[in-house]
Each structure stands twice: as structure tokens, then as C-alpha cells.
Design a protein around this motif. Structure first.
Motif, PDB file in Angstrom:
ATOM      1  N   ILE A   1       0.837  -1.203   0.000  1.00  0.00           N
ATOM      2  CA  ILE A   1       0.000   0.000   0.000  1.00  0.00           C
ATOM      3  C   ILE A   1       0.874   1.256   0.000  1.00  0.00           C
ATOM      4  CG2 ILE A   1      -1.660   1.342   1.335  1.00  0.00           C
ATOM      5  CD1 ILE A   1      -2.861  -1.329   2.278  1.00  0.00           C
ATOM      6  N   VAL A   2       1.905   1.261   0.839  1.00  0.00           N
ATOM      7  CA  VAL A   2       2.832   2.398   0.889  1.00  0.00           C
ATOM      8  C   VAL A   2       3.500   2.589  -0.471  1.00  0.00           C
ATOM      9  CG1 VAL A   2       4.991   3.246   1.890  1.00  0.00           C
ATOM     10  CG2 VAL A   2       3.255   2.213   3.363  1.00  0.00           C
ATOM     11  N   CYS A   3       3.859   1.489  -1.115  1.00  0.00           N
ATOM     12  CA  CYS A   3       4.506   1.542  -2.421  1.00  0.00           C
ATOM     13  C   CYS A   3       3.609   2.221  -3.452  1.00  0.00           C
ATOM     14  CB  CYS A   3       4.868   0.130  -2.872  1.00  0.00           C
ATOM     15  SG  CYS A   3       5.497   0.015  -4.560  1.00  0.00           S
ATOM     16  N   VAL A   4       2.351   1.782  -3.529  1.00  0.00           N
ATOM     17  CA  VAL A   4       1.424   2.315  -4.535  1.00  0.00           C
ATOM     18  C   VAL A   4       1.081   3.778  -4.243  1.00  0.00           C
ATOM     19  CG1 VAL A   4      -0.884   2.096  -5.529  1.00  0.00           C
ATOM     20  CG2 VAL A   4       0.458   0.042  -5.044  1.00  0.00           C
ATOM     21  N   VAL A   5       0.719   4.065  -2.993  1.00  0.00           N
ATOM     22  CA  VAL A   5       0.302   5.427  -2.627  1.00  0.00           C
ATOM     23  C   VAL A   5       1.460   6.414  -2.799  1.00  0.00           C
ATOM     24  CG1 VAL A   5      -0.483   6.888  -0.728  1.00  0.00           C
ATOM     25  CG2 VAL A   5      -1.507   4.629  -1.061  1.00  0.00           C
ATOM     26  N   SER A   6       2.645   6.039  -2.342  1.00  0.00           N
ATOM     27  CA  SER A   6       3.796   6.938  -2.449  1.00  0.00           C
ATOM     28  C   SER A   6       4.162   7.205  -3.910  1.00  0.00           C
ATOM     29  CB  SER A   6       5.001   6.353  -1.707  1.00  0.00           C
ATOM     30  OG  SER A   6       5.438   5.143  -2.305  1.00  0.00           O
ATOM     31  N   THR A   7       4.036   6.193  -4.755  1.00  0.00           N
ATOM     32  CA  THR A   7       4.340   6.371  -6.175  1.00  0.00           C
ATOM     33  C   THR A   7       3.401   7.389  -6.813  1.00  0.00           C
ATOM     34  OG1 THR A   7       5.195   4.123  -6.388  1.00  0.00           O
ATOM     35  CG2 THR A   7       4.520   5.232  -8.406  1.00  0.00           C
ATOM     36  N   VAL A   8       2.115   7.258  -6.534  1.00  0.00           N
ATOM     37  CA  VAL A   8       1.124   8.184  -7.096  1.00  0.00           C
ATOM     38  C   VAL A   8       1.372   9.608  -6.597  1.00  0.00           C
ATOM     39  CG1 VAL A   8      -1.320   8.781  -7.210  1.00  0.00           C
ATOM     40  CG2 VAL A   8      -0.617   6.390  -7.379  1.00  0.00           C
ATOM     41  N   LEU A   9       1.627   9.764  -5.307  1.00  0.00           N
ATOM     42  CA  LEU A   9       1.845  11.095  -4.736  1.00  0.00           C
ATOM     43  C   LEU A   9       3.130  11.724  -5.275  1.00  0.00           C
ATOM     44  CD1 LEU A   9       0.801  10.508  -1.007  1.00  0.00           C
ATOM     45  CD2 LEU A   9      -0.519  11.601  -2.833  1.00  0.00           C
ATOM     46  N   ILE A  10       4.172  10.920  -5.397  1.00  0.00           N
ATOM     47  CA  ILE A  10       5.433  11.442  -5.941  1.00  0.00           C
ATOM     48  C   ILE A  10       5.243  11.883  -7.385  1.00  0.00           C
ATOM     49  CG2 ILE A  10       7.765  10.778  -6.678  1.00  0.00           C
ATOM     50  CD1 ILE A  10       7.866   8.973  -4.174  1.00  0.00           C
ATOM     51  N   GLN A  11       4.576  11.059  -8.190  1.00  0.00           N
ATOM     52  CA  GLN A  11       4.325  11.419  -9.578  1.00  0.00           C
ATOM     53  C   GLN A  11       3.493  12.689  -9.676  1.00  0.00           C
ATOM     54  OE1 GLN A  11       2.533   7.835 -11.123  1.00  0.00           O
ATOM     55  NE2 GLN A  11       4.495   6.961 -11.729  1.00  0.00           N
ATOM     56  N   ASN A  12       2.510  12.834  -8.798  1.00  0.00           N
ATOM     57  CA  ASN A  12       1.667  14.031  -8.822  1.00  0.00           C
ATOM     58  C   ASN A  12       2.473  15.286  -8.500  1.00  0.00           C
ATOM     59  OD1 ASN A  12      -1.049  15.307  -8.852  1.00  0.00           O
ATOM     60  ND2 ASN A  12      -0.567  15.711  -6.711  1.00  0.00           N
ATOM     61  N   LYS A  13       3.328  15.197  -7.486  1.00  0.00           N
ATOM     62  CA  LYS A  13       4.158  16.338  -7.110  1.00  0.00           C
ATOM     63  C   LYS A  13       5.094  16.744  -8.247  1.00  0.00           C
ATOM     64  CE  LYS A  13       3.056  17.398  -2.821  1.00  0.00           C
ATOM     65  NZ  LYS A  13       2.614  18.761  -2.433  1.00  0.00           N
ATOM     66  N   VAL A  14       5.713  15.749  -8.870  1.00  0.00           N
ATOM     67  CA  VAL A  14       6.661  16.032  -9.947  1.00  0.00           C
ATOM     68  C   VAL A  14       5.945  16.627 -11.155  1.00  0.00           C
ATOM     69  CG1 VAL A  14       8.238  14.969 -11.610  1.00  0.00           C
ATOM     70  CG2 VAL A  14       8.316  14.286  -9.213  1.00  0.00           C
ATOM     71  N   VAL A  15       4.820  16.047 -11.521  1.00  0.00           N
ATOM     72  CA  VAL A  15       4.056  16.544 -12.672  1.00  0.00           C
ATOM     73  C   VAL A  15       3.591  17.981 -12.435  1.00  0.00           C
ATOM     74  CG1 VAL A  15       1.866  16.291 -13.922  1.00  0.00           C
ATOM     75  CG2 VAL A  15       3.335  14.305 -13.554  1.00  0.00           C
ATOM     76  N   ASN A  16       3.106  18.277 -11.245  1.00  0.00           N
ATOM     77  CA  ASN A  16       2.647  19.638 -10.942  1.00  0.00           C
ATOM     78  C   ASN A  16       3.794  20.640 -10.976  1.00  0.00           C
ATOM     79  OD1 ASN A  16       0.028  18.755 -10.653  1.00  0.00           O
ATOM     80  ND2 ASN A  16       0.099  18.653  -8.419  1.00  0.00           N
ATOM     81  N   LEU A  17       4.969  20.210 -10.521  1.00  0.00           N
ATOM     82  CA  LEU A  17       6.126  21.110 -10.592  1.00  0.00           C
ATOM     83  C   LEU A  17       6.539  21.333 -12.043  1.00  0.00           C
ATOM     84  CD1 LEU A  17       8.123  22.777  -8.996  1.00  0.00           C
ATOM     85  CD2 LEU A  17       9.579  20.761  -8.767  1.00  0.00           C
ATOM     86  N   GLU A  18       6.447  20.289 -12.845  1.00  0.00           N
ATOM     87  CA  GLU A  18       6.745  20.429 -14.277  1.00  0.00           C
ATOM     88  C   GLU A  18       5.769  21.404 -14.931  1.00  0.00           C
ATOM     89  OE1 GLU A  18       8.864  19.588 -16.459  1.00  0.00           O
ATOM     90  OE2 GLU A  18      10.062  17.932 -15.675  1.00  0.00           O
ATOM     91  N   LYS A  19       4.499  21.375 -14.512  1.00  0.00           N
ATOM     92  CA  LYS A  19       3.506  22.287 -15.082  1.00  0.00           C
ATOM     93  C   LYS A  19       3.769  23.730 -14.648  1.00  0.00           C
ATOM     94  CE  LYS A  19      -0.175  19.891 -13.785  1.00  0.00           C
ATOM     95  NZ  LYS A  19      -1.607  19.472 -13.662  1.00  0.00           N
ATOM     96  N   GLU A  20       4.377  23.899 -13.481  1.00  0.00           N
ATOM     97  CA  GLU A  20       4.769  25.253 -13.062  1.00  0.00           C
ATOM     98  C   GLU A  20       5.914  25.765 -13.928  1.00  0.00           C
ATOM     99  OE1 GLU A  20       5.423  25.897  -8.874  1.00  0.00           O
ATOM    100  OE2 GLU A  20       4.012  24.309  -8.330  1.00  0.00           O
ATOM    101  N   ILE A  21       6.821  24.875 -14.254  1.00  0.00           N
ATOM    102  CA  ILE A  21       7.973  25.260 -15.091  1.00  0.00           C
ATOM    103  C   ILE A  21       7.529  25.517 -16.526  1.00  0.00           C
ATOM    104  CG2 ILE A  21      10.188  24.487 -16.004  1.00  0.00           C
ATOM    105  CD1 ILE A  21      10.509  22.796 -13.455  1.00  0.00           C
ATOM    106  N   ASN A  22       6.648  24.644 -17.033  1.00  0.00           N
ATOM    107  CA  ASN A  22       6.164  24.744 -18.413  1.00  0.00           C
ATOM    108  C   ASN A  22       4.643  24.936 -18.381  1.00  0.00           C
ATOM    109  OD1 ASN A  22       8.785  23.946 -19.800  1.00  0.00           O
ATOM    110  ND2 ASN A  22       8.407  22.141 -18.555  1.00  0.00           N
ATOM    111  N   PRO A  23       4.163  26.184 -18.382  1.00  0.00           N
ATOM    112  CA  PRO A  23       2.723  26.461 -18.224  1.00  0.00           C
ATOM    113  C   PRO A  23       1.846  25.851 -19.324  1.00  0.00           C
ATOM    114  CG  PRO A  23       4.025  28.450 -17.878  1.00  0.00           C
ATOM    115  CD  PRO A  23       4.957  27.420 -18.417  1.00  0.00           C
ATOM    116  N   PHE A  24       2.437  25.498 -20.467  1.00  0.00           N
ATOM    117  CA  PHE A  24       1.628  24.952 -21.561  1.00  0.00           C
ATOM    118  C   PHE A  24       1.260  23.486 -21.338  1.00  0.00           C
ATOM    119  CE2 PHE A  24       6.139  24.628 -22.638  1.00  0.00           C
ATOM    120  CZ  PHE A  24       6.276  23.280 -22.908  1.00  0.00           C
ATOM    121  N   LEU A  25       1.879  22.835 -20.363  1.00  0.00           N
ATOM    122  CA  LEU A  25       1.592  21.428 -20.088  1.00  0.00           C
ATOM    123  C   LEU A  25       0.292  21.292 -19.296  1.00  0.00           C
ATOM    124  CD1 LEU A  25       5.160  20.136 -19.139  1.00  0.00           C
ATOM    125  CD2 LEU A  25       3.909  19.701 -21.259  1.00  0.00           C
ATOM    126  N   ASN A  26      -0.475  20.256 -19.650  1.00  0.00           N
ATOM    127  CA  ASN A  26      -1.761  20.020 -18.997  1.00  0.00           C
ATOM    128  C   ASN A  26      -1.906  18.547 -18.633  1.00  0.00           C
ATOM    129  OD1 ASN A  26      -2.880  22.708 -19.244  1.00  0.00           O
ATOM    130  ND2 ASN A  26      -3.074  22.300 -21.434  1.00  0.00           N
TER     131      ASN A  26
END
Length: 260
Positions: free
Chosen positions: A148-173
Motif C-alpha cells: 500500500i505504501v509503495c502504490v500510494v507513495s508512487t502516485v503522490l510522488i508522480q503528482n508532485k513532480v508533474v505539478n512542478l513540471e507544469k509550473e515550469i512549463n505552463p503549456f503542459l496540462n
């Protein structure tokens, strides 16, 4: 087609065939050595080797996902925090463009670690099915908690990284929580990012093809000498077929779109 072009093609084939023939001979020799070695291992170690590997796997399975996930979480938090600090200091000047490149490279490694951890987590989840035959409920609870920790942490980490990428590149959705995230993300990418995705995809296609060939050899030897059964060979063949057929069909579709 001109005769000169035909001759050029024949010369190219003739030149390449020499290396191909040498590689085939080397492969045959290596195959013979591996086959002989497999027979030796089967005769002298046989079931002892399989039992040893299985027991070792059962010992680490209850703890593996949890330990690996905690390690990935710690590394990801450190990299993410440093990346966000660097982003705040970035003033978007041309002289500091390498700062953004460095941030994006590190974020890509975070996604790599998280993805690898998730795959390994699924592996240990499958391997841990044997724990249900034991009386140790503590190991079973720890096993499920780690997954459970493996799955939940993976999703949360991916979400954080993707959102930071969208801050860097505003055209990403796209949101990680959206089931159509991959398509929305790719559609929003610019041509440079798409080109990188296409190159990476082709490299992945070649890597999977080579890996399937190696696994096919392992499964054939295991079927003959270690009683693997036919199922591993079937699974490798299915993966090989799916990635080859899907690649070829998509290539045909792209060719049609180009013509139209």
C-alpha cells in the motif's frame, strides 16, 4: 529504381552480412555453452538451487516493498525540495536556463525511481502470495502495508513532480489522477518534448525486443532443464507479440495519416 541503386543495396547487404554471419556463429557457440552449463547445473544442483532461491525470496518479501518505498520517498523528498528551492531562485534569464534543465533532469530521475519501485512492488506482491500459507500474520500485515505504501507513495510522488513540471512549463496540462493523463499530457507537449518522447519510445521498443529474446532463451532452458513449465514462455511470447504488433500497427496508422 536505377541499376546503380540496386547495386548499392546489394553491396550494403553484402557488407552487413559478414558481421551478421560472424554474430550468428558467436551466438551459436554461446548458446551451446549456456546449454551445457544448464545441464550441469540441473544435474548437480537441480531442485536445491530452486529451493534456495525460493526460500531467500520468501525471507525478504514481507519487508522489501516497505524498505524500498521508504528509501525512494526519502530520496524523492530531498530532490523535490531542492528543485523547488532552485525554481524560486530562477529569474527566467537566458544565462540561467541551465538551472531549469538541471531541475527537469533531476525530476526525471525521481519519476524513474518511483516507477521502478512500483514495478518491484508488484513483483513482491505476486511473490508474497505464498505467505498466506504461513501462520505468521505479522508478516502478512507488514507485506500488505508495504505494498500500500509503495502504490500510494508512487502516485503522490508522480503528482508532485508533474505539478512542478507544469509550473515550469505552463503549456503542459493533465492531472495524474485523470485516467486519460498520458494522452492529455502528450497533446499539450511542444514539438521538442514530443520528439524526445518519440525517440525514447523507439529506444524502449528496441530494448523490450532484445529483453524478450533473452527471456525467451531463459524460458526455453528452464522448460527443458529446470521444470519451469510452459507458462513463462507463453507470457514472454504474449509481451513480445503485443509490443511488436502495437508498434507496427501504430506505424501503419502514422504512415496513412502522413499520406492523407
Amino acid at each position: 529504381m536505377s541499376n546503380n541503386r540496386v547495386e548499392e543495396i546489394k553491396k550494403e547487404d553484402k557488407k552487413a552480412f559478414k558481421s551478421f554471419a560472424i554474430m550468428m556463429v558467436i551466438s551459436a557457440i554461446v548458446g551451446a555453452i549456456i546449454g551445457s552449463g544448464s545441464i550441469y547445473l540441473q544435474e548437480h544442483m537441480g531442485n536445491n538451487l530452486s529451493d534456495f532461491l525460493l526460500n531467500a525470496l520468501m525471507m525478504i518479501t514481507p519487508y522489501a516493498s516497505l524498505v524500498l518505498s521508504i528509501l525512494v520517498i526519502v530520496v524523492s523528498v530531498v530532490i523535490y525540495s531542492n528543485s523547488r528551492k532552485k525554481l524560486k531562485l530562477w529569474n527566467q534569464s537566458d544565462e540561467q536556463e541551465e538551472i531549469i534543465d538541471n531541475i527537469e533532469e533531476k525530476l526525471s530521475y525521481v519519476l524513474l525511481f518511483a516507477s521502478v519501485n512500483l514495478i518491484i512492488g508488484f513483483f513482491f506482491f505476486g511473490a508474497g502470495m505464498g505467505l498466506f500459507s504461513e501462520d505468521s500474520y505479522g508478516k502478512v500485515i507488514l507485506f500488505f502495508f508495504g505494498f500500500i505504501v509503495c502504490v500510494v507513495s508512487t502516485v503522490l510522488i508522480q503528482n508532485k513532480v508533474v505539478n512542478l513540471e507544469k509550473e515550469i512549463n505552463p503549456f503542459l496540462n493533465g492531472s495524474v489522477y485523470d485516467f486519460k493523463f498520458s494522452q492529455k499530457w502528450l497533446d499539450s507537449c511542444d514539438e521538442a518534448i514530443k520528439l524526445n518522447v518519440y525517440k525514447s519510445s523507439f529506444k524502449a521498443h528496441k530494448s523490450v525486443t532484445n529483453t524478450c529474446l533473452i527471456l525467451w532463451i531463459v524460458c526455453v532452458l528452464g522448460y527443458s532443464f529446470f521444470d519451469f513449465g510452459i507458462m513463462p514462455l507463453v507470457m514472454v511470447t504474449i509481451i513480445w507479440l503485443v509490443q511488436t504488433v502495437s508498434y507496427c500497427i501504430e506505424s501503419i496508422k502514422c504512415s496513412k495519416n502522413k499520406i492523407n
